[in-house]
Design a protein around this motif. Structure first.
Motif, PDB file in Angstrom:
ATOM      1  N   PRO A  31       1.002  -1.161  -0.279  1.00  0.00           N
ATOM      2  CA  PRO A  31      -0.152   0.010   0.249  1.00  0.00           C
ATOM      3  C   PRO A  31       0.781   1.253  -0.064  1.00  0.00           C
ATOM      4  N   ASN A  32       0.222   2.296  -0.454  1.00  0.00           N
ATOM      5  CA  ASN A  32       0.886   3.629  -0.536  1.00  0.00           C
ATOM      6  C   ASN A  32       1.592   4.195   0.533  1.00  0.00           C
ATOM      7  N   ALA A  33       0.912   3.987   1.557  1.00  0.00           N
ATOM      8  CA  ALA A  33       1.412   4.362   3.033  1.00  0.00           C
ATOM      9  C   ALA A  33       2.686   3.537   3.679  1.00  0.00           C
ATOM     10  N   TYR A  34       2.618   2.359   3.281  1.00  0.00           N
ATOM     11  CA  TYR A  34       3.929   1.563   3.562  1.00  0.00           C
ATOM     12  C   TYR A  34       5.088   1.810   2.571  1.00  0.00           C
ATOM     13  N   ALA A  35       4.717   2.137   1.321  1.00  0.00           N
ATOM     14  CA  ALA A  35       5.614   2.457   0.470  1.00  0.00           C
ATOM     15  C   ALA A  35       6.506   3.672   0.716  1.00  0.00           C
ATOM     16  N   ALA A  36       5.807   4.596   1.238  1.00  0.00           N
ATOM     17  CA  ALA A  36       6.392   5.950   1.413  1.00  0.00           C
ATOM     18  C   ALA A  36       7.126   5.753   2.746  1.00  0.00           C
ATOM     19  N   LEU A  37       6.650   5.112   3.722  1.00  0.00           N
ATOM     20  CA  LEU A  37       7.404   4.835   5.033  1.00  0.00           C
ATOM     21  C   LEU A  37       8.691   3.976   4.737  1.00  0.00           C
ATOM     22  N   ALA A  38       8.418   3.029   3.853  1.00  0.00           N
ATOM     23  CA  ALA A  38       9.791   2.237   3.792  1.00  0.00           C
ATOM     24  C   ALA A  38      10.830   2.744   2.723  1.00  0.00           C
ATOM     25  N   THR A  39      10.280   3.772   2.133  1.00  0.00           N
ATOM     26  CA  THR A  39      11.352   4.335   1.218  1.00  0.00           C
ATOM     27  C   THR A  39      12.093   5.287   1.965  1.00  0.00           C
ATOM     28  N   HIS A  40      11.426   5.907   2.922  1.00  0.00           N
ATOM     29  CA  HIS A  40      12.146   7.033   3.850  1.00  0.00           C
ATOM     30  C   HIS A  40      12.635   6.499   5.240  1.00  0.00           C
ATOM     31  N   ASP A  41      12.163   5.435   5.561  1.00  0.00           N
ATOM     32  CA  ASP A  41      12.743   5.189   7.090  1.00  0.00           C
ATOM     33  C   ASP A  41      12.121   3.611   7.135  1.00  0.00           C
ATOM     34  N   PRO A  42      12.708   2.849   6.526  1.00  0.00           N
ATOM     35  CA  PRO A  42      12.234   1.317   6.770  1.00  0.00           C
ATOM     36  C   PRO A  42      12.222   0.804   8.133  1.00  0.00           C
ATOM     37  N   ALA A  43      12.985   1.288   9.034  1.00  0.00           N
ATOM     38  CA  ALA A  43      13.296   0.968  10.348  1.00  0.00           C
ATOM     39  C   ALA A  43      11.947   1.455  11.090  1.00  0.00           C
ATOM     40  N   ALA A  44      11.368   2.783  10.738  1.00  0.00           N
ATOM     41  CA  ALA A  44      10.179   3.136  11.395  1.00  0.00           C
ATOM     42  C   ALA A  44       9.130   2.365  11.099  1.00  0.00           C
ATOM     43  N   LEU A  45       8.868   2.022   9.549  1.00  0.00           N
ATOM     44  CA  LEU A  45       7.872   0.938   9.296  1.00  0.00           C
ATOM     45  C   LEU A  45       7.926  -0.211   9.944  1.00  0.00           C
ATOM     46  N   GLY A  46       9.117  -0.827  10.105  1.00  0.00           N
ATOM     47  CA  GLY A  46       9.439  -1.925  10.491  1.00  0.00           C
ATOM     48  C   GLY A  46       8.877  -1.990  12.062  1.00  0.00           C
ATOM     49  N   ALA A  47       9.233  -1.059  12.895  1.00  0.00           N
ATOM     50  CA  ALA A  47       9.120  -0.768  14.117  1.00  0.00           C
ATOM     51  C   ALA A  47       7.370  -0.756  14.276  1.00  0.00           C
ATOM     52  N   MET A  48       6.419   0.111  13.208  1.00  0.00           N
ATOM     53  CA  MET A  48       5.156  -0.108  13.373  1.00  0.00           C
ATOM     54  C   MET A  48       4.577  -1.258  13.179  1.00  0.00           C
ATOM     55  N   LEU A  49       5.082  -2.008  12.258  1.00  0.00           N
ATOM     56  CA  LEU A  49       4.533  -3.323  11.810  1.00  0.00           C
ATOM     57  C   LEU A  49       4.691  -4.327  13.027  1.00  0.00           C
ATOM     58  N   GLN A  50       5.741  -4.134  13.687  1.00  0.00           N
ATOM     59  CA  GLN A  50       6.282  -4.943  15.087  1.00  0.00           C
ATOM     60  C   GLN A  50       5.054  -4.679  15.958  1.00  0.00           C
ATOM     61  N   ALA A  51       4.757  -3.595  16.358  1.00  0.00           N
ATOM     62  CA  ALA A  51       3.739  -3.086  17.359  1.00  0.00           C
ATOM     63  C   ALA A  51       2.365  -3.650  16.737  1.00  0.00           C
ATOM     64  N   ASP A  52       2.213  -3.521  15.384  1.00  0.00           N
ATOM     65  CA  ASP A  52       0.700  -4.217  14.958  1.00  0.00           C
ATOM     66  C   ASP A  52       0.823  -5.628  15.060  1.00  0.00           C
ATOM     67  N   ALA A  53       1.758  -6.385  14.846  1.00  0.00           N
ATOM     68  CA  ALA A  53       1.954  -7.504  15.052  1.00  0.00           C
ATOM     69  C   ALA A  53       1.712  -8.045  16.734  1.00  0.00           C
ATOM     70  N   ALA A  54       2.103  -7.181  17.636  1.00  0.00           N
ATOM     71  CA  ALA A  54       2.027  -7.424  18.999  1.00  0.00           C
ATOM     72  C   ALA A  54       0.552  -7.476  19.333  1.00  0.00           C
ATOM     73  N   LEU A  55      -0.055  -6.381  18.552  1.00  0.00           N
ATOM     74  CA  LEU A  55      -1.567  -6.120  18.756  1.00  0.00           C
ATOM     75  C   LEU A  55      -2.363  -7.232  18.383  1.00  0.00           C
ATOM     76  N   SER A  56      -1.873  -7.614  17.087  1.00  0.00           N
ATOM     77  CA  SER A  56      -2.798  -8.806  16.456  1.00  0.00           C
ATOM     78  C   SER A  56      -2.505 -10.133  17.336  1.00  0.00           C
ATOM     79  N   ALA A  57      -1.607 -10.322  18.182  1.00  0.00           N
ATOM     80  CA  ALA A  57      -1.199 -11.444  18.774  1.00  0.00           C
ATOM     81  C   ALA A  57      -1.958 -11.205  20.189  1.00  0.00           C
ATOM     82  N   GLY A  58      -2.430  -9.836  20.612  1.00  0.00           N
ATOM     83  CA  GLY A  58      -2.963  -9.720  21.992  1.00  0.00           C
ATOM     84  C   GLY A  58      -4.385  -9.996  22.162  1.00  0.00           C
ATOM     85  N   THR A  59      -5.212  -9.461  23.195  1.00  0.00           N
ATOM     86  CA  THR A  59      -6.391  -9.921  23.278  1.00  0.00           C
ATOM     87  C   THR A  59      -7.698  -9.388  22.868  1.00  0.00           C
ATOM     88  N   LEU A  60      -7.545  -8.282  22.088  1.00  0.00           N
ATOM     89  CA  LEU A  60      -8.686  -7.539  21.514  1.00  0.00           C
ATOM     90  C   LEU A  60      -9.031  -8.553  20.188  1.00  0.00           C
TER      91      LEU A  60
END
Length: 178
Positions: A31-60
């Motif tokens: 998606p465009n948002a991920y492409a823009a983030l990955a282009t300019h700061d892949p580590a920031a996108l990676g951190a966000m995706l890790q946080a989202d993975a933790a959320l997905s593994a959570g209780t909600l």
């Protein structure tokens, strides 16, 4: 048109290519948002995706995660995230009516979900500490301590993408939402 240039999938190298490949494998496209983030700061996108993975593994539930993301995105006026999470919400089993109602702060027909919507809207619209009244209401609705942590994580993850998409004015590459 998005303000920040994006590296095309087939032209990406290094960390950007690595994260593009992971996203494409998981989502089927970048998606465009991920492409823009990955282009300019892949580590920031990676951190966000890790946080989202933790959320997905959570209780909600997936539906509750999407409700939180929709409510916060609506409050932030992030058309990109509203469109993206309306699509993901539909895939999670939320009805278009429930998502529209949640975005508007109206009853969804589910008392527990309505309490979640009120709680998250309060967070979005009232900076500062959550009142004892608001805290008691969300707990009385059936949300436990771990779920409250996951609600906070969902708010944090979506707030990051909302802010980034507002800075970038990211082109929406999901079906438009009325």
């Amino acid at each position: 048109m998005s303000r920040l240039p994006m590296i095309a999938f087939d032209q990406a190298t290094g960390a950007t290519a690595d994260i593009y490949a992971k996203i494409k494998k998981s989502v089927g496209r970048v998606p465009n948002a991920y492409a823009a983030l990955a282009t300019h700061d892949p580590a920031a996108l990676g951190a966000m995706l890790q946080a989202d993975a933790a959320l997905s593994a959570g209780t909600l539930s997936r539906q509750d995660q999407e409700i939180v993301k929709l409510v916060i995105s609506e409050a932030a006026a992030c058309d990109y995230c509203v469109a993206a999470h309306t699509m993901v919400g539909k895939l999670s089993g939320l009805s278009p009516e429930a998502m529209r109602a949640a975005r508007a702060g109206e009853p969804t027909g589910d008392a527990k979900r309505d309490a979640l919507v009120r709680f998250v809207r309060n967070i979005a619209h009232n900076p500062g500490t959550v009142s004892d009244e608001e805290y008691q209401a969300i707990v009385a609705a059936g949300y436990d301590a771990r779920q409250l942590v996951d609600i906070a994580l969902a708010v944090a993850v979506i707030t990051f993408t909302n802010v980034f998409n507002r800075i970038n004015d990211t082109d929406v590459d999901f079906p438009a939402v009325a």
